[in-house]
Design a protein around this motif. Sequence first.
Motif, short mmCIF file in Angstrom:
data_model
loop_
_atom_site.label_atom_id
_atom_site.label_comp_id
_atom_site.label_asym_id
_atom_site.label_seq_id
_atom_site.Cartn_x
_atom_site.Cartn_y
_atom_site.Cartn_z
N HIS A 102 0.81 -1.22 0.00
CA HIS A 102 0.00 0.00 0.00
C HIS A 102 0.85 1.27 0.00
CE1 HIS A 102 0.81 0.03 4.33
NE2 HIS A 102 0.36 1.27 4.35
N ASP A 103 2.07 1.19 0.49
CA ASP A 103 2.98 2.36 0.47
C ASP A 103 4.21 2.10 -0.39
OD1 ASP A 103 1.45 4.07 2.03
OD2 ASP A 103 2.38 3.46 3.92
N HIS A 130 0.31 9.58 -3.08
CA HIS A 130 1.08 8.33 -3.05
C HIS A 130 0.26 7.05 -3.26
CE1 HIS A 130 0.04 7.99 1.30
NE2 HIS A 130 0.23 6.70 1.12
N HIS A 190 -6.49 3.36 -0.08
CA HIS A 190 -6.20 3.15 1.35
C HIS A 190 -6.14 4.43 2.17
CE1 HIS A 190 -1.85 3.98 0.46
NE2 HIS A 190 -1.81 4.32 1.74
N MET A 191 -5.96 5.58 1.51
CA MET A 191 -5.84 6.83 2.27
C MET A 191 -7.17 7.56 2.47
SD MET A 191 -2.89 7.51 3.57
CE MET A 191 -2.77 9.29 3.78
N ASP A 204 -4.23 0.26 8.15
CA ASP A 204 -3.20 1.30 7.96
C ASP A 204 -3.37 2.42 8.98
OD1 ASP A 204 -1.05 2.70 6.65
OD2 ASP A 204 -2.56 3.92 5.63
FE FE2 Z 1 -0.11 5.30 2.67
#
Ligand code: FE2
Length: 154
Positions: free
Chosen positions: A67-68, A88, A113-114, A135
């Motif tokens: 995810h990152d 991102h 996801h953010m 997260d």
């Molecule tokens: Fe992230």
Amino acid sequence: MKNKALFDEYAKDILTHELFLETKKSCSHGSITIHDHSIAVAALAFSMAESIGGLDERCVVRAGLLHDFFLYEWHVPGIRYLKHGWAHPAIAAKKAREVFGISDKEYSCIKTHMWPWTLFSIPVCREGWVVSLADKIIALKETLFCRRRKYRYC
Ligand SMILES: [Fe+2]
Ligand SMILES: [Fe+2]
């Protein structure tokens, strides 16, 4: 986590990939590297999926790990730092698809996801909500309890 062997099976090719190992070089929150943060998110998301039942557990592990996966140092002052929060997820999803050939569902989980930071990029499946919540829980824990400064920019 009930089934560590299954988690390892889903994660193995990512955890040993040279580009994923690059995430050891930059930090996420406090003194935690993106590498360790991503593993913690994947482990929590997998545990949540095990508890809920009926979810694509492979998807939450792989999306959690990637995810990152944006592969740049985001703590450097400048435009990239300012737009990192909302930019991102799409960058990580694109890179994860290029390197690991992730599924459409995994791509979606990473890209959303953010949320709610990314206002119009909302999780569209239960796996996406699990990864996003995992997260946030891990990020909060790292921010509150892992503040020892280890790297120059964080
Ligand atoms: Fe992230
Ligand atoms: Fe994260």
